[in-house]
Motif scaffolding. Structure first.
Motif, PDB file in Angstrom:
ATOM      1  N   GLY A 177       5.063   4.517  -3.472  1.00  0.00           N
ATOM      2  CA  GLY A 177       6.024   4.215  -4.799  1.00  0.00           C
ATOM      3  C   GLY A 177       6.452   5.303  -5.355  1.00  0.00           C
ATOM      4  O   GLY A 177       6.742   5.421  -6.524  1.00  0.00           O
ATOM      5  N   THR A 178       6.903   6.158  -4.471  1.00  0.00           N
ATOM      6  CA  THR A 178       7.419   7.549  -4.956  1.00  0.00           C
ATOM      7  C   THR A 178       8.870   7.495  -5.908  1.00  0.00           C
ATOM      8  O   THR A 178       8.826   8.425  -6.716  1.00  0.00           O
ATOM      9  CB  THR A 178       7.513   8.643  -3.717  1.00  0.00           C
ATOM     10  N   ARG A 179       9.468   6.524  -5.403  1.00  0.00           N
ATOM     11  CA  ARG A 179      10.538   6.196  -6.420  1.00  0.00           C
ATOM     12  C   ARG A 179      10.450   5.767  -7.554  1.00  0.00           C
ATOM     13  O   ARG A 179      11.433   5.837  -8.667  1.00  0.00           O
ATOM     14  CB  ARG A 179      11.642   5.315  -5.538  1.00  0.00           C
ATOM     15  N   GLY A 227       2.822   3.797   7.009  1.00  0.00           N
ATOM     16  CA  GLY A 227       4.152   3.213   7.281  1.00  0.00           C
ATOM     17  C   GLY A 227       3.954   1.718   7.271  1.00  0.00           C
ATOM     18  O   GLY A 227       2.774   1.145   7.436  1.00  0.00           O
ATOM     19  N   GLN A 234      -5.590  -0.621   3.342  1.00  0.00           N
ATOM     20  CA  GLN A 234      -4.849   0.422   4.473  1.00  0.00           C
ATOM     21  C   GLN A 234      -5.258   1.797   4.160  1.00  0.00           C
ATOM     22  O   GLN A 234      -4.960   2.390   3.098  1.00  0.00           O
ATOM     23  CB  GLN A 234      -3.278   0.332   4.331  1.00  0.00           C
ATOM     24  N   LYS A 241       3.284  -0.120  -8.433  1.00  0.00           N
ATOM     25  CA  LYS A 241       4.652  -0.785  -8.678  1.00  0.00           C
ATOM     26  C   LYS A 241       4.586  -1.969  -8.515  1.00  0.00           C
ATOM     27  O   LYS A 241       5.355  -2.778  -9.085  1.00  0.00           O
ATOM     28  CB  LYS A 241       5.672   0.183  -7.846  1.00  0.00           C
ATOM     29  N   ALA A 258       0.907  -1.176   0.094  1.00  0.00           N
ATOM     30  CA  ALA A 258       0.014   0.061  -0.051  1.00  0.00           C
ATOM     31  C   ALA A 258       0.970   1.372   0.048  1.00  0.00           C
ATOM     32  O   ALA A 258       0.488   2.375   0.300  1.00  0.00           O
ATOM     33  CB  ALA A 258      -0.940   0.036   1.142  1.00  0.00           C
ATOM     34  N   GLY A 259       2.111   1.092  -0.176  1.00  0.00           N
ATOM     35  CA  GLY A 259       3.148   2.435  -0.201  1.00  0.00           C
ATOM     36  C   GLY A 259       2.857   3.365  -1.310  1.00  0.00           C
ATOM     37  O   GLY A 259       2.116   2.775  -2.397  1.00  0.00           O
TER      38      GLY A 259
HETATM   39  P1  UTP Z   1       8.720   1.328   0.953  1.00  0.00           P
HETATM   40  O1  UTP Z   1       9.017   2.527   1.775  1.00  0.00           O
HETATM   41  O2  UTP Z   1       9.858   0.687   0.143  1.00  0.00           O
HETATM   42  O3  UTP Z   1       7.587   1.634  -0.037  1.00  0.00           O
HETATM   43  O4  UTP Z   1       7.713   0.317   1.834  1.00  0.00           O
HETATM   44  P2  UTP Z   1       7.014   3.019  -0.468  1.00  0.00           P
HETATM   45  O5  UTP Z   1       6.698   3.670   0.701  1.00  0.00           O
HETATM   46  O6  UTP Z   1       5.994   2.655  -1.350  1.00  0.00           O
HETATM   47  O7  UTP Z   1       8.234   3.563  -1.203  1.00  0.00           O
HETATM   48  P3  UTP Z   1       8.792   4.982  -1.913  1.00  0.00           P
HETATM   49  O8  UTP Z   1       9.972   5.276  -1.087  1.00  0.00           O
HETATM   50  O9  UTP Z   1       7.416   5.749  -1.804  1.00  0.00           O
HETATM   51  O10 UTP Z   1       9.057   4.736  -3.124  1.00  0.00           O
HETATM   52  C1  UTP Z   1       8.167  -1.299   1.926  1.00  0.00           C
HETATM   53  C2  UTP Z   1       6.980  -1.906   1.859  1.00  0.00           C
HETATM   54  O11 UTP Z   1       5.781  -1.621   2.642  1.00  0.00           O
HETATM   55  C3  UTP Z   1       4.688  -1.305   2.039  1.00  0.00           C
HETATM   56  C4  UTP Z   1       5.097  -0.843   0.310  1.00  0.00           C
HETATM   57  O12 UTP Z   1       3.995  -1.000  -0.438  1.00  0.00           O
HETATM   58  C5  UTP Z   1       6.502  -1.502   0.052  1.00  0.00           C
HETATM   59  O13 UTP Z   1       6.011  -2.668  -0.282  1.00  0.00           O
HETATM   60  N1  UTP Z   1       4.119  -0.001   2.620  1.00  0.00           N
HETATM   61  C6  UTP Z   1       4.799   0.769   3.006  1.00  0.00           C
HETATM   62  C7  UTP Z   1       2.742  -0.278   2.904  1.00  0.00           C
HETATM   63  O14 UTP Z   1       2.085  -1.166   2.676  1.00  0.00           O
HETATM   64  N2  UTP Z   1       2.176   0.695   3.617  1.00  0.00           N
HETATM   65  C8  UTP Z   1       2.836   1.708   3.971  1.00  0.00           C
HETATM   66  O15 UTP Z   1       2.105   2.830   4.808  1.00  0.00           O
HETATM   67  C9  UTP Z   1       4.150   2.039   3.511  1.00  0.00           C
END
Ligand code: UTP
Length: 292
Positions: free
Chosen positions: A15-17, A109, A104, A27, A12-13
């Motif tokens: 995926g900003t990168r 986080g 989520q 992603k 649920a992140g």
């Molecule tokens: P990451 O920090 O690598 O994912 O979290 P992100 O936040 O998508 O990345 P950037 O930095 O923005 O590119 C590790 C894992 O935890 C999940 C993400 O989807 C990833 O698989 N995650 C992270 C969640 O499910 N919920 C969140 O609130 C944060």
């Protein structure tokens, strides 16, 4: 000791990168040749003996749900064109495991995301496969971790050494050797995204953990940590300081699908293995390499 049959895939992140693409395509749905990244996570879990998988998503990630579902219209259309092999493959994917989805509602986080899985997990140990970390290995990493759990009965974190100057992007573990073990150590502390000088070591958790259910009470009591997020590392650090957790330097090649370079590398590796693309891709890469 309870058998491990459940896994969580937090996906649920933001995926900003991987922006701009991740703005419209999750992603976890980015392809590695012709399969989305999340397929490889489910495959790894299933090959390890997991039967029930909860994928933590958000409102923009329905494509994952569609991928593991069976579209009767699409399958019928394929069958009408005589594409029975392709239709059978889609059915096979839909039947891989019992896959559940939970949203989520706020991106707070990884610790917060895992905390949403409490009622799914109940009173059992469970595996967590981070949604953007794909590992190619002969023996599935999740299985390697389960073997360590079955031997020691404690939570297990999957680790790899990272270049010390990069450890600040990950977490850093304090570990003690164990007699007779080569790749397994006892982790007694860890820190998320350590500031320079605060690192314990260059060992980081990369993509896989296996947790005992007592982690949920710890998650519920978490305060926001690095980046203002509820960090799973902070919960696991408490477990490590109290009782120790096992750290396994797993065998396998990890690709960070949340990064542009990891995405490209994973596609080259799988593209070279794929029967439809391998030979020509190899030739193409050889001729390209001469120009570099
Ligand atoms: P990451 O920090 O690598 O994912 O979290 P992100 O936040 O998508 O990345 P950037 O930095 O923005 O590119 C590790 C894992 O935890 C999940 C993400 O989807 C990833 O698989 N995650 C992270 C969640 O499910 N919920 C969140 O609130 C944060």
């Amino acid at each position: 000791m309870k058998r491990i049959t459940k896994a969580i895939i937090p996906a649920a992140g933001l995926g900003t990168r991987m922006l701009p693409i991740s703005h419209a395509v999750p992603k976890e749905m980015l392809p590695i040749v012709d399969l989305p990244a999340v397929y490889y996570l489910v495959e790894e879990a299933v090959k390890s003996g997991i039967t029930d998988i909860l994928i933590i998503t958000n409102r923009d990630k329905d494509a994952m749900e569609d991928f593991f579902d069976l579209s009767v219209e699409y399958s019928t259309a394929l069958a009408a064109k005589g594409k029975t092999k392709e239709a059978a493959r889609l059915k096979e994917i839909a039947d891989m495991a019992n896959i559940y989805f939970l949203r989520q509602k706020e991106t707070k986080g990884l610790g917060h995301a895992v905390g949403r899985a409490r009622s799914f997990v109940g009173d059992e140990p469970f595996a967590v496969l981070y949604g953007d970390d794909i590992v190619f290995s002969d023996s599935p990493v999740c299985r390697q971790m389960m073997d360590v759990y079955e031997k020691y009965g404690k939570s297990v974190v999957g680790v790899k050494p990272v270049p010390i100057e990069q450890v600040q992007k990950y977490c850093s573990l304090k570990v003690e050797p164990i007699d007779g073990e080569d790749r397994v150590t006892l982790c007694t502390d860890m820190i998320e995204k350590p500031k320079p000088g605060w690192e314990f070591s260059n060992l980081s958790i990369l993509g896989r953990v296996l947790l005992t259910p007592d982690v949920f009470d710890i998650i519920d009591a978490l305060e926001p940590g690095a980046g203002g997020e509820y960090q799973l590392t902070d919960a696991m650090a408490k477990m490590a300081r109290a009782d120790g957790v096992m750290a396994l330097e797993y065998i396998g090649d990890r690709y960070d699908m949340g990064s542009k370079l990891g995405f490209l590398k994973a596609n080259i590796v799988k593209g070279l293995e794929h029967p439809e693309t391998g030979d020509e891709l190899r030739e193409f890469l050889r001729s390209l390499a001469e120009t570099l």
